[in-house]
Write a protein that holds these residues in place. Structure first.
Motif, PDB file in Angstrom:
ATOM      1  N   LEU A 139       2.468  -3.204  -2.843  1.00 26.00           N
ATOM      2  CA  LEU A 139       2.566  -4.586  -2.374  1.00 26.00           C
ATOM      3  C   LEU A 139       3.903  -5.200  -2.780  1.00 26.00           C
ATOM      4  N   THR A 140       4.389  -4.857  -3.975  1.00 20.81           N
ATOM      5  CA  THR A 140       5.690  -5.361  -4.431  1.00 20.81           C
ATOM      6  C   THR A 140       6.805  -4.876  -3.516  1.00 20.81           C
ATOM      7  N   PHE A 153       7.544 -10.817  -7.689  1.00 16.33           N
ATOM      8  CA  PHE A 153       6.710  -9.621  -7.651  1.00 16.33           C
ATOM      9  C   PHE A 153       7.351  -8.472  -8.423  1.00 16.33           C
ATOM     10  N   TYR A 154       8.668  -8.288  -8.245  1.00 15.98           N
ATOM     11  CA  TYR A 154       9.330  -7.114  -8.822  1.00 15.98           C
ATOM     12  C   TYR A 154       9.542  -7.255 -10.326  1.00 15.98           C
ATOM     13  N   TYR A 155       9.844  -8.475 -10.805  1.00 14.81           N
ATOM     14  CA  TYR A 155      10.196  -8.668 -12.212  1.00 14.81           C
ATOM     15  C   TYR A 155       9.073  -9.265 -13.052  1.00 14.81           C
ATOM     16  N   ILE A 156       8.020  -9.801 -12.402  1.00  7.47           N
ATOM     17  CA  ILE A 156       6.937 -10.423 -13.164  1.00  7.47           C
ATOM     18  C   ILE A 156       5.595  -9.738 -12.884  1.00  7.47           C
ATOM     19  N   HIS A 190       9.478   3.785   0.575  1.00  8.75           N
ATOM     20  CA  HIS A 190       8.667   3.683  -0.642  1.00  8.75           C
ATOM     21  C   HIS A 190       7.277   3.118  -0.350  1.00  8.75           C
ATOM     22  N   VAL A 191       7.202   2.161   0.586  1.00 10.70           N
ATOM     23  CA  VAL A 191       5.893   1.600   0.936  1.00 10.70           C
ATOM     24  C   VAL A 191       4.968   2.693   1.467  1.00 10.70           C
TER      25      VAL A 191
END
Length: 424
Positions: free
Chosen positions: A315-316, A159-162, A301-302
């Motif tokens: 969501l990430t 999720f974070y990198y793609i 952060h959410v």
């Protein structure tokens, strides 16, 4: 001329079963450790392979540094407000955790090797079918835990990198179109908005993300596999004690020999736990403190960056929150495996109970004293800790969750206060 050694079919079947059981227990750990180039090498490994491992260690540290250094300088020099610094601080702390855990895996290679050798010895020396069934059931459970650890860590990576970069797409500023960096880069470095610097930095950050999430998955998987194996060995030991007086097919006909085997097995379990604690103590401490900090930052952060129109970023962060929550839960859960019934410590206490409840008074002469020794050994508490400072258990996990919620509230108040000061 020497005659070729003839291997019987039964011996071949036993060897195949042994290899299959070993793979069931440690195959996934072997893959993750070898991928990170920290598989504890034996003396038979060639010098070339050792040099290659050392080179890969340098490469992995370099990739982590490519994430940490530019972002740290960005936070230090280019960001001048508290919310902005907090957003960068979370990923930086995850990089620091990766540094420390990777270093710990390397320096504790001897202890990790000893744990794997003890697991192999336990499989090689099992003789009774019920013991095998117990060990296989626990090995399957441990393998599932390892798979879940890897899944959660790399789902956060995906999720974070793609997903997040794909959702953002390329950004156009003036006449320049570029891919936004996953980790921000300081202005001290070449302008990452221009090609090919943009693509190079993005690719390096992607590979660095694979490394830091791989280190986290490897550490968590080791802890799960070792604790579950120890739990299975205690169950085997209790089965031996239940048959101390009457014996069974795989046991010696001599009561003295049976007592000796039980005491020897108990000592092996305690030694295995001692080596496991030594191998994972520093890793557990880094994981516990780092994940506690990151849980607070991710929860913050959410809440603050929730956007109903574009929930990908929120969501990430939420997926990362779940991933780290599960990570710290696994460490606390395996600590619980060493602390309560259907878990290890209470089973060790149960060893003393079983030793007392058997018909020990039927033993002749000084043999009764051996039961006293077993009860005394069972009273030795064996607990997994985070750096010998925090006891890992489910109650500790509950305390972390309470601290996590409290910290999110304080961070939110800090954000509101900083906004008030800026508007004033």
């Amino acid at each position: 001329m020497t005659k070729p050694r003839i291997i019987s079919r039964s011996s071949l079947q036993k060897e195949n079963e042994y290899r299959r059981n070993i793979n069931l227990s440690i195959q996934l750990n072997r893959w993750t450790l070898k991928a990170m180039r920290v598989w504890p090498c034996s003396s038979e490994v060639s010098r070339l392979e050792k040099y290659f491992d050392a080179l890969m260690h340098v490469v992995y540290y370099f990739l982590i540094s490519c994430l940490f250094v530019p972002s740290f300088l960005y936070m230090l020099l280019d960001v001048h407000n508290t919310p902005g610094k907090l957003k960068v601080f979370g990923p930086l702390s995850f990089c620091v955790m990766a540094y420390l855990k990777y270093f710990s895996l390397a320096i504790h290679a001897d202890e990790i090797r000893e744990c794997f050798e003890r697991i192999e010895w336990d499989w090689k020396n099992k003789r009774y079918s019920k013991d095998t069934d117990i060990m296989v059931a626990d090995a399957i459970f441990g393998r599932r835990l390892v798979k879940i650890c890897i899944f959660f860590m790399y789902s956060g990576f995906a999720f974070y990198y793609i997903t997040l970069p794909i959702n953002r797409g390329k950004v156009t500023v003036g006449n320049v179109t570029f891919i936004p960096m996953v980790f921000p880069v300081s202005n001290l470095f070449p302008d990452v908005r221009h090609s090919p610097v943009n693509e190079i930095f993005f690719g390096i950050q992607f590979m660095g993300g694979i490394v830091i999430h791989g280190v986290a998955a490897t550490a968590c998987s080791l802890a799960a596999a070792f604790a579950v194996h120890a739990c299975g060995q205690v169950k085997v030991l209790i089965g031996w004690m239940d048959n101390l007086l009457e014996g069974r097919a795989d046991m010696s006909s001599s009561v003295d020999d049976r007592i000796s085997s039980i005491v020897s097995q108990h000592v092996r379990v305690l030694k295995f736990l001692s080596v496991t604690e030594e191998a994972l103590q520093s890793i557990s401490f880094v994981e516990f403190t780092g994940c506690t900090l990151n849980l607070c930052l991710l929860g913050y952060h959410v809440i603050k960056e929730w956007d109903p129109n574009d929930i990908t970023e929120s969501l990430t962060f939420f997926i990362l929150l779940i991933s780290l929550t599960f990570n710290i839960f696994i460490f606390c859960y395996i600590g619980e495996l060493v602390a309560k019934y259907k878990t290890l410590l209470l089973q060790c206490s149960k060893i003393g109970e079983v030793a007392y409840m058997i018909d020990w008074y039927k033993l002749q002469g000084s043999r009764k004293r051996s039961v006293v020794l077993m009860i005394a050994m069972a009273n030795t508490e064996t607990r997994l800790t985070a750096g010998n400072m925090v006891e890992l258990s489910l109650s500790t996990f509950g305390d972390v969750r309470i601290e996590h919620i409290t910290a999110i509230i304080k961070l939110t108040d800090l954000y509101e206060n900083s906004n008030c000061l800026l508007h004033a």
